[in-house]
Design a protein around this motif. Structure first.
Motif, PDB file in Angstrom:
ATOM      1  N   LEU A 119       0.742  -1.328  -0.047  1.00 45.52           N
ATOM      2  CA  LEU A 119      -0.539   0.347   0.535  1.00 45.52           C
ATOM      3  C   LEU A 119       0.708   1.252  -0.061  1.00 45.52           C
ATOM      4  O   LEU A 119       0.288   2.455  -0.816  1.00 45.52           O
ATOM      5  CB  LEU A 119      -0.777  -0.391   1.170  1.00 45.52           C
ATOM      6  CG  LEU A 119      -2.138   1.355   1.102  1.00 45.52           C
ATOM      7  CD1 LEU A 119      -3.345   0.855   0.259  1.00 45.52           C
ATOM      8  CD2 LEU A 119      -2.221   1.058   2.706  1.00 45.52           C
ATOM      9  N   PRO A 120       2.402   1.642   0.590  1.00 45.53           N
ATOM     10  CA  PRO A 120       2.770   2.832   0.667  1.00 45.53           C
ATOM     11  C   PRO A 120       3.664   3.229  -0.492  1.00 45.53           C
ATOM     12  O   PRO A 120       3.365   4.302  -0.626  1.00 45.53           O
ATOM     13  CB  PRO A 120       3.989   2.421   2.075  1.00 45.53           C
ATOM     14  CG  PRO A 120       3.715   1.217   2.702  1.00 45.53           C
ATOM     15  CD  PRO A 120       2.250   0.589   1.810  1.00 45.53           C
TER      16      PRO A 120
ATOM     17  N   LEU B 197      -9.601  -4.945  -4.360  1.00 40.62           N
ATOM     18  CA  LEU B 197     -11.104  -4.235  -3.951  1.00 40.62           C
ATOM     19  C   LEU B 197     -10.362  -3.010  -2.602  1.00 40.62           C
ATOM     20  O   LEU B 197     -10.903  -2.343  -2.549  1.00 40.62           O
ATOM     21  CB  LEU B 197     -11.610  -5.385  -3.613  1.00 40.62           C
ATOM     22  CG  LEU B 197     -12.573  -5.710  -4.900  1.00 40.62           C
ATOM     23  CD1 LEU B 197     -12.909  -7.138  -4.287  1.00 40.62           C
ATOM     24  CD2 LEU B 197     -12.852  -4.772  -5.665  1.00 40.62           C
ATOM     25  N   LEU B 198      -9.549  -3.946  -1.148  1.00 40.50           N
ATOM     26  CA  LEU B 198      -9.142  -3.421  -0.546  1.00 40.50           C
ATOM     27  C   LEU B 198      -8.267  -2.190  -0.425  1.00 40.50           C
ATOM     28  O   LEU B 198      -9.275  -0.864   0.010  1.00 40.50           O
ATOM     29  CB  LEU B 198      -7.533  -4.436  -0.205  1.00 40.50           C
ATOM     30  CG  LEU B 198      -7.934  -3.805   1.511  1.00 40.50           C
ATOM     31  CD1 LEU B 198      -8.220  -4.064   2.388  1.00 40.50           C
ATOM     32  CD2 LEU B 198      -6.781  -4.714   2.081  1.00 40.50           C
ATOM     33  N   TYR B 199      -7.625  -2.103  -1.549  1.00 39.17           N
ATOM     34  CA  TYR B 199      -7.260  -0.723  -1.498  1.00 39.17           C
ATOM     35  C   TYR B 199      -7.551   0.833  -2.139  1.00 39.17           C
ATOM     36  O   TYR B 199      -7.434   1.773  -1.766  1.00 39.17           O
ATOM     37  CB  TYR B 199      -6.000  -0.984  -2.624  1.00 39.17           C
ATOM     38  CG  TYR B 199      -4.052  -1.247  -1.794  1.00 39.17           C
ATOM     39  CD1 TYR B 199      -4.546  -1.968  -0.830  1.00 39.17           C
ATOM     40  CD2 TYR B 199      -3.266  -1.380  -3.007  1.00 39.17           C
ATOM     41  CE1 TYR B 199      -3.339  -2.646  -0.339  1.00 39.17           C
ATOM     42  CE2 TYR B 199      -2.294  -2.093  -2.170  1.00 39.17           C
ATOM     43  CZ  TYR B 199      -1.957  -3.265  -1.095  1.00 39.17           C
ATOM     44  OH  TYR B 199      -1.474  -3.317  -0.994  1.00 39.17           O
ATOM     45  N   SER B 200      -9.293   0.020  -3.576  1.00 38.72           N
ATOM     46  CA  SER B 200      -9.655   1.373  -3.129  1.00 38.72           C
ATOM     47  C   SER B 200     -10.515   1.823  -2.468  1.00 38.72           C
ATOM     48  O   SER B 200     -10.651   2.814  -2.072  1.00 38.72           O
ATOM     49  CB  SER B 200     -10.725   0.736  -4.649  1.00 38.72           C
ATOM     50  OG  SER B 200      -9.903   0.110  -5.569  1.00 38.72           O
ATOM     51  N   VAL B 201     -10.805   1.068  -1.190  1.00 37.53           N
ATOM     52  CA  VAL B 201     -12.032   1.427  -0.578  1.00 37.53           C
ATOM     53  C   VAL B 201     -11.513   2.182   0.366  1.00 37.53           C
ATOM     54  O   VAL B 201     -11.422   3.244   0.929  1.00 37.53           O
ATOM     55  CB  VAL B 201     -12.375   0.245   0.162  1.00 37.53           C
ATOM     56  CG1 VAL B 201     -13.166   0.686   1.614  1.00 37.53           C
ATOM     57  CG2 VAL B 201     -13.155  -0.762  -0.308  1.00 37.53           C
TER      58      VAL B 201
ATOM     59  N   ARG C 298     -17.867   1.044 -12.471  1.00 38.84           N
ATOM     60  CA  ARG C 298     -18.669   1.834 -12.641  1.00 38.84           C
ATOM     61  C   ARG C 298     -19.587   1.055 -11.186  1.00 38.84           C
ATOM     62  O   ARG C 298     -20.114   1.678 -10.626  1.00 38.84           O
ATOM     63  CB  ARG C 298     -19.602   1.138 -13.312  1.00 38.84           C
ATOM     64  CG  ARG C 298     -19.083   2.406 -15.032  1.00 38.84           C
ATOM     65  CD  ARG C 298     -20.448   1.879 -15.787  1.00 38.84           C
ATOM     66  NE  ARG C 298     -19.436   3.269 -17.049  1.00 38.84           N
ATOM     67  CZ  ARG C 298     -20.143   3.171 -18.674  1.00 38.84           C
ATOM     68  NH1 ARG C 298     -21.393   2.512 -18.568  1.00 38.84           N
ATOM     69  NH2 ARG C 298     -19.879   4.366 -19.556  1.00 38.84           N
ATOM     70  N   TRP C 299     -19.444  -0.429 -11.138  1.00 35.44           N
ATOM     71  CA  TRP C 299     -20.074  -0.860 -10.091  1.00 35.44           C
ATOM     72  C   TRP C 299     -19.320  -1.377  -9.024  1.00 35.44           C
ATOM     73  O   TRP C 299     -19.729  -0.528  -7.808  1.00 35.44           O
ATOM     74  CB  TRP C 299     -19.914  -2.176 -10.327  1.00 35.44           C
ATOM     75  CG  TRP C 299     -18.856  -3.120 -10.199  1.00 35.44           C
ATOM     76  CD1 TRP C 299     -18.290  -3.055 -11.297  1.00 35.44           C
ATOM     77  CD2 TRP C 299     -18.400  -3.593  -9.289  1.00 35.44           C
ATOM     78  NE1 TRP C 299     -17.320  -3.528 -11.483  1.00 35.44           N
ATOM     79  CE2 TRP C 299     -16.193  -4.585  -9.899  1.00 35.44           C
ATOM     80  CE3 TRP C 299     -18.416  -3.823  -7.883  1.00 35.44           C
ATOM     81  CZ2 TRP C 299     -15.851  -4.606  -8.991  1.00 35.44           C
ATOM     82  CZ3 TRP C 299     -16.985  -4.591  -7.375  1.00 35.44           C
ATOM     83  CH2 TRP C 299     -15.846  -4.864  -8.152  1.00 35.44           C
ATOM     84  N   LEU C 300     -18.026  -0.798  -8.527  1.00 38.36           N
ATOM     85  CA  LEU C 300     -17.630  -0.227  -7.435  1.00 38.36           C
ATOM     86  C   LEU C 300     -17.938   0.999  -7.043  1.00 38.36           C
ATOM     87  O   LEU C 300     -17.822   1.526  -6.093  1.00 38.36           O
ATOM     88  CB  LEU C 300     -15.915  -0.424  -7.820  1.00 38.36           C
ATOM     89  CG  LEU C 300     -15.567  -0.545  -6.090  1.00 38.36           C
ATOM     90  CD1 LEU C 300     -16.189  -1.113  -5.232  1.00 38.36           C
ATOM     91  CD2 LEU C 300     -13.879  -0.403  -6.635  1.00 38.36           C
TER      92      LEU C 300
END
Length: 308
Positions: free
Chosen positions: A144-145, A283-287, A302-304
């Motif tokens: 993530l960093p 998914l985790l990093y987007s949230v 779009r769905w996310l």
């Protein structure tokens, strides 16, 4: 009395041997000119009048010439002083511009500080997780960093964070841990951050990150094999071959799988494992980045977007 009698006898009047003649003041230049004439005579009343009247001297007013510029002027020194003042003012302006939040020096300093802090935190967490054997619980956050640095400061920022983290782990834990971090987490984070920075869609990002993760996994296996002087890849394929032979025999299939089939199956399993892991990371990093306020830097499906 004798004197007065003498004057009365001779019928004499007081006479003065000379008289004063005044000259008009317009003919005077700086002082009074008196001309004495013995031939002219003045009466006593005229003489007294002359003594009583005040004499007013007149003075000639001299004109002052105009102040003109000297023929020889020292223009070079003035020009040099002006140039020095301009240079000083320019340097002051550049210093204020550099200290401004939009200045180049300020931005470079901020990028260096952020990349250093991300590298320090990542290296410390990775070192502690390996020491305490809890790497499986924090393994999804090690990339993530690098992704955040790539989104904020470009591809160069993500690369610097990855290299700085590897160098820190090299000092703390040695070359094996540093190489393990690069193969399992560093390449994935750098690939994901670079693709997100360039605005790639999720399909291309997941595909390339899966290849990077699978390549890192195979490289980690080969590195471990070299260090322990044992062919771990051969042991894995032999165990897979034995397991499939036993399953086919139990199912009544009289076929023995070839080694090429085993290698292909092993590669497919590695790619599938890497693909699922990378998808979960997306998914985790987007949230997580959306909660941090960096949604504008992401290109989400779009769905996310509707879900977030």
């Amino acid at each position: 009395m004798k004197i007065m009698n003498i004057l009365q006898i001779h019928n004499l009047k007081p006479q003065f041997p000379c008289t004063f003649r005044t000259v008009p003041h317009h003919s005077l230049s700086g002082s009074l000119n008196f001309s004495l004439r013995k031939s002219t005579r003045l009466s006593s009343s005229s003489f007294l009048l002359l003594l009583v009247t005040p004499i007013r001297p007149t003075f000639k007013i001299f004109t002052v010439s105009r102040i003109e510029a000297p023929f020889f002027e020292n223009n070079k020194e003035d020009e040099e002083e002006e140039e020095d003042e301009e240079r000083n003012s320019a340097t002051n302006l550049t210093e204020f511009e550099d200290l401004a939040p939009d200045g180049v020096v300020y931005q470079n300093t901020l990028r260096l500080v952020e990349c250093s802090m991300f590298a320090a935190v990542t290296g410390l967490v990775y070192f502690l997780s390996n020491s305490l054997s809890i790497e499986n619980y924090f393994g999804c956050f090690f990339s993530l960093p690098i992704v955040i640095s790539s989104l904020r400061w470009g591809v160069a920022g993500g690369r610097k964070t990855m290299v700085a983290t590897a160098m820190l782990l090299f000092v703390l834990s040695g070359p094996v841990k540093a190489l393990t971090y690069l193969l399992t987490h560093g390449l994935v984070g750098f690939t994901m951050g670079s693709l997100w920075r360039m605005g790639a869609n999720w399909g291309l990002s997941i595909f390339l990150c899966t290849i990077a993760r699978a390549t890192g996994a195979v490289g980690y296996v080969l590195t471990s094999s070299f260090l322990i002087r044992e062919n771990i890849l051969a042991l894995i394929t032999i165990n897979i071959h034995a397991s499939l032979t036993f399953i086919f025999a139990a199912a009544g299939i009289n076929t023995v799988p070839s080694m090429n089939f085993i290698y292909s199956l092993f590669g497919i399993l590695v790619v599938l494992n890497s693909g699922f892991f990378v998808f979960l990371l997306h998914l985790l990093y987007s949230v997580f980045l959306t909660r941090l306020g960096m949604k504008d830097s992401l290109r989400l499906p779009r769905w996310l977007e509707k879900a977030l």
